[in-house]
Enzyme design. Structure first.
Site, PDB file in Angstrom:
ATOM      1  N   ASP A   1      -9.307  -3.676  -6.550  1.00  0.00           N
ATOM      2  CA  ASP A   1      -8.721  -2.551  -5.816  1.00  0.00           C
ATOM      3  C   ASP A   1      -9.270  -1.232  -6.362  1.00  0.00           C
ATOM      4  OD1 ASP A   1      -7.152  -0.734  -4.462  1.00  0.00           O
ATOM      5  OD2 ASP A   1      -5.261  -1.771  -4.846  1.00  0.00           O
TER       6      ASP A   1
ATOM      7  N   HIS B   1      -8.261  -3.625  -2.047  1.00  0.00           N
ATOM      8  CA  HIS B   1      -7.044  -3.045  -1.478  1.00  0.00           C
ATOM      9  C   HIS B   1      -6.761  -3.611  -0.091  1.00  0.00           C
ATOM     10  CE1 HIS B   1      -3.921   0.065  -1.677  1.00  0.00           C
ATOM     11  NE2 HIS B   1      -4.108   0.224  -0.375  1.00  0.00           N
TER      12      HIS B   1
ATOM     13  N   SER C   1       0.823  -1.206   0.000  1.00  0.00           N
ATOM     14  CA  SER C   1       0.000   0.000   0.000  1.00  0.00           C
ATOM     15  C   SER C   1       0.863   1.265   0.000  1.00  0.00           C
ATOM     16  CB  SER C   1      -0.955  -0.036   1.188  1.00  0.00           C
ATOM     17  OG  SER C   1      -1.906   0.989   1.119  1.00  0.00           O
TER      18      SER C   1
END
EC number: 2.3.1.-
Length: 307
Positions: A213, A243, A116
């Site tokens: 995502d 995500h 991330s």
């Protein structure tokens, strides 16, 4: 400084400027596991602590890796500072401090896994550290886009003096002005800045995207990889995932398996992740997670008793 305890995970403390402390957790390779060339550093995503990656550390340890995790300064977790003062540059400073500490311990053969927001920090740091390979998972390549998706508004489009005091990011109060100023002053905000950091990359690189995502565009990840001149890179998709790689046990297991396979492959100089791995039992993973949560609480209580 090393904090000894009854837990298998080893807690270390790095002292940096202004008397701040970075906590680092070390997981040794399991006995009789395969020998690996590289130690693997895990850089957690935003609002994720070291203990959130207990399961992944167990997977990697079972498969022969020496694993290092850390909590960034001014972030959630055990290290110094509060998240309302977090910036991308502080995240980078924390990563560089951990790598420097490892180098002083003669641990120089390093691979890196960043997820991330920490992936964007890793991209900006690679010109300043020596690592053998990089793996990212749902790695942010366009910070402005990701923030807009996560926050519901493009706050980086506002003048600094019109920003709110705080931005609510996954339940955490991020200091808006300090974060935004750093984004613009240090060039963190867009895809172009990421490409400029990565175009001269000369180490193997695997990027895992997630097909559901909403925070990272897969075509922008492809654009990033296509701009890297060495072409030692490959993209894989984590099917069924958003995500949030921990949204359910199926997605989480796929993440653990895929990253472990990638680490083994890249440790052997390959980008093809069709390799066999050793999987810890669910019971083993549960025990590791519970023990690390207890260890975290004990360390926090020690800090409180000393204050």
């Amino acid at each position: 400084m090393e904090n000894k305890s009854r837990y298998k995970t080893i807690d270390h403390v790095i002292c940096v400027e202004e008397n701040r402390k970075i906590h680092v957790w070390e997981t040794l390779p399991k006995e009789n596991s395969p020998k690996r060339k590289n130690t693997l550093i895990i850089a957690s995503g935003f609002a994720r602590r070291m203990d959130h990656f207990a399961g992944l550390a167990e997977y990697l340890s079972q498969n022969g890796f020496h694993v290092i995790r850390y909590d960034s300064l001014h972030h959630v977790g055990l290290s110094s500072g509060t998240i309302d003062e977090f910036t991308m540059s502080i995240g980078k400073q924390s990563l560089l401090a951990v790598v420097d500490w490892l180098n002083t311990r003669k641990i120089n053969n390093l691979g890196m896994l960043a997820s991330s927001l920490s992936a964007r920090i890793a991209y900006a740091s690679l010109s300043e550290i020596n690592v053998s390979f990089l793996i990212t998972a749902v790695g942010v390549v366009n910070l402005r886009y990701t923030l807009e998706r996560a926050l519901g508004f493009d706050y980086l489009s506002l003048p600094i003096d019109e920003l709110p005091d705080n931005l609510d990011f996954e339940g955490h109060k991020l200091g808006a002005e300090v974060f935004a100023r750093d984004c613009f002053d240090s060039g963190w905000e867009d895809l172009t800045s990421t490409i400029n950091s990565m175009m001269h990359l000369d180490i193997p690189f695997i990027a895992f995207t997630a097909n559901n995502d909403d925070w990272v565009k897969q075509d922008e990840v492809i654009t990033l990889l296509s701009s890297i001149r060495s072409h030692q890179c490959k993209i894989y998709s984590l099917l069924g995932s958003s995500h949030d790689l921990g949204e359910n046990l199926v997605v989480l297991r796929n993440f653990y398996q895929s990253v472990t396979k990638a680490a083994i492959a890249m440790d052997n100089g390959c980008l093809d992740i069709d390799v066999d791995i050793i999987e810890p039992s669910f019971e083993h993973l549960t025990i590791a997670a519970v023990n690390e949560r207890r260890m975290k609480i004990e360390i926090e209580n020690q800090v409180i008793s000393l204050s």
